[in-house]
Enzyme design. Structure first.
Site, PDB file in Angstrom:
ATOM      1  N   ASP A 288      52.803  30.532  44.123  1.00  0.00           N
ATOM      2  CA  ASP A 288      51.453  29.961  43.999  1.00  0.00           C
ATOM      3  C   ASP A 288      51.187  29.078  45.211  1.00  0.00           C
ATOM      4  OD1 ASP A 288      49.573  29.550  41.168  1.00  0.00           O
ATOM      5  OD2 ASP A 288      49.102  28.299  42.917  1.00  0.00           O
TER       6      ASP A 288
ATOM      7  N   ASP B 167      50.610  31.492  50.165  1.00  0.00           N
ATOM      8  CA  ASP B 167      49.162  31.694  50.232  1.00  0.00           C
ATOM      9  C   ASP B 167      48.965  33.196  50.328  1.00  0.00           C
ATOM     10  OD1 ASP B 167      46.499  31.944  50.763  1.00  0.00           O
ATOM     11  OD2 ASP B 167      46.496  30.649  52.536  1.00  0.00           O
ATOM     12  N   VAL B 168      48.415  33.802  49.274  1.00  0.00           N
ATOM     13  CA  VAL B 168      48.299  35.265  49.264  1.00  0.00           C
ATOM     14  C   VAL B 168      47.347  35.793  50.334  1.00  0.00           C
ATOM     15  CG1 VAL B 168      48.887  35.519  46.813  1.00  0.00           C
ATOM     16  CG2 VAL B 168      46.477  35.319  47.488  1.00  0.00           C
TER      17      VAL B 168
ATOM     18  N   ASN C 207      48.331  38.571  40.970  1.00  0.00           N
ATOM     19  CA  ASN C 207      47.462  37.987  39.935  1.00  0.00           C
ATOM     20  C   ASN C 207      46.598  36.834  40.458  1.00  0.00           C
ATOM     21  OD1 ASN C 207      46.845  36.968  37.035  1.00  0.00           O
ATOM     22  ND2 ASN C 207      47.966  35.268  37.982  1.00  0.00           N
TER      23      ASN C 207
ATOM     24  N   SER D 241      39.327  42.405  36.432  1.00  0.00           N
ATOM     25  CA  SER D 241      38.485  41.644  35.494  1.00  0.00           C
ATOM     26  C   SER D 241      37.596  42.599  34.710  1.00  0.00           C
ATOM     27  CB  SER D 241      37.599  40.668  36.278  1.00  0.00           C
ATOM     28  OG  SER D 241      36.639  40.062  35.433  1.00  0.00           O
TER      29      SER D 241
ATOM     30  N   TYR E 100      32.156  37.356  43.159  1.00  0.00           N
ATOM     31  CA  TYR E 100      33.360  37.518  42.336  1.00  0.00           C
ATOM     32  C   TYR E 100      33.417  38.932  41.771  1.00  0.00           C
ATOM     33  CZ  TYR E 100      36.754  36.714  38.563  1.00  0.00           C
ATOM     34  OH  TYR E 100      37.838  36.793  37.718  1.00  0.00           O
TER      35      TYR E 100
ATOM     36  N   THR F 276      41.634  29.563  30.553  1.00  0.00           N
ATOM     37  CA  THR F 276      42.448  29.006  31.650  1.00  0.00           C
ATOM     38  C   THR F 276      41.577  28.018  32.429  1.00  0.00           C
ATOM     39  OG1 THR F 276      41.731  30.609  33.316  1.00  0.00           O
ATOM     40  CG2 THR F 276      43.598  31.261  31.939  1.00  0.00           C
TER      41      THR F 276
END
Ligand code: NAD
Length: 259
Positions: free
Chosen positions: A36, A63-64, A90, A142, A155, A190
């Site tokens: 993360d 950091d993805v 994810n 999503s 998004y 979340t």
């Protein structure tokens, strides 16, 4: 144990769905690298592992959206464990707005984390999985991969993109033994959904009502499906988008009836 002797990377594992998945995978015997950008969050996930869990959780800051960060993560895992069986891509962020309202930098940031992040996890993770004899790559997409809602144009675009990326990766890497699937959660409780659920007067009530199952999803609901997709039980599941939304996207008529 369903993930006995498997090595799994989970991004976004410092909170929410990623944290629940790290704990679930460790309960099934996996060595989990909880990755993360929030180092403290990742460490907190590792600390939550019950002492009697058969697997392990190792925290790692990444950091993805940064190629070097993901390349180094995969190299470190291969050096330490000699294999990579599961990659759960994810990590994600949400910034609200229609295309008129959304700042350009928010659009770029969402595409960097949500889409380029999944690309980079595949770019560096899949060769390691092939070298390990195959594996399972899972992306969190999503319900918004399928359906539009107001004021989240950027998004939604990122989540549509990763669903199609899932299919493309499955086609490319299935022959080498790497399965690629995505999970499409509906409202899940979340930090990401909290502002909507808590600040809108009827946000929580509405999110529960639009799902035929009559409740908001919990991170564990998504983790259970991630576990199945990560395990060998899903060995013939490839290129699929798994809706996990209590029936929300199957029941749009209910949402319309409420308006
Ligand atoms: P969350 O905010 O609780 O967790 C997201 C995690 O990703 C955080 O720990 C954050 O630090 C991490 N992260 C953000 N940017 C990162 C980066 N550049 N590199 C590495 N880590 C980074 O949210 P969540 O709900 O658990 O989200 C997980 C995934 O589920 C996301 O892809 C999200 O889009 C998706 N999703 C969530 C919902 C929902 O209702 N919560 C619904 C559909 C899809």
């Amino acid at each position: 144990m369903r993930l006995d002797s498997k090595v799994a990377i989970i991004t976004g594992a410092g909170a929410g769905i990623g944290r629940a998945s790290a704990l679930r995978f460790a309960a099934e015997g996996a060595v989990v690298i909880a990755a993360d950008i929030d180092a403290q969050g990742a460490q907190a996930t590792a600390a939550l592992r019950p002492a009697d869990a058969p697997g392990r959780i190792i925290a790692r800051q990444v950091d993805v959206a940064a190629a070097q960060s993901i390349e180094e993560l995969v190299e470190a895992v291969m050096t330490e464990f000699g294999r990579l069986d599961v990659f759960f891509s994810n990590a994600g962020i949400q910034r609200d707005g229609s295309v008129i309202d959304l700042p350009e930098e928010d659009w770029d940031h969402m595409f960097a984390v949500n889409v380029k992040g999944a690309f980079l996890c595949g770019k560096f993770g899949i060769p390691a999985m092939i070298a390990s004899g195959g594996g399972s790559f899972v992306i969190t997409a999503s319900a918004n991969s399928f359906y539009a809602e107001s004021d989240i144009a950027g998004y939604s675009a990122t989540k549509g993109a990763v669903m199609q990326l899932t299919r493309a990766m499955a086609v490319d890497h299935g022959p080498a033994g790497v399965r690629v699937n995505c999970i499409c959660p509906g409202w899940t409780e979340t930090a990401m959904s909290k502002p909507y659920l808590d600040e809108n007067p009827k946000g929580r009530e509405f999110a529960a009502m639009i799902a035929p199952s009559g409740r908001i999803g919990q991170p564990e609901d998504i983790a259970n499906v991630a576990l199945f997709l990560a395990s060998d039980e899903s060995g013939f599941v490839n290129g699929a988008a798994w809706t996990v939304d209590g029936g929300w996207t199957a029941g749009m008529t209910k949402a319309i009836a409420l308006i």
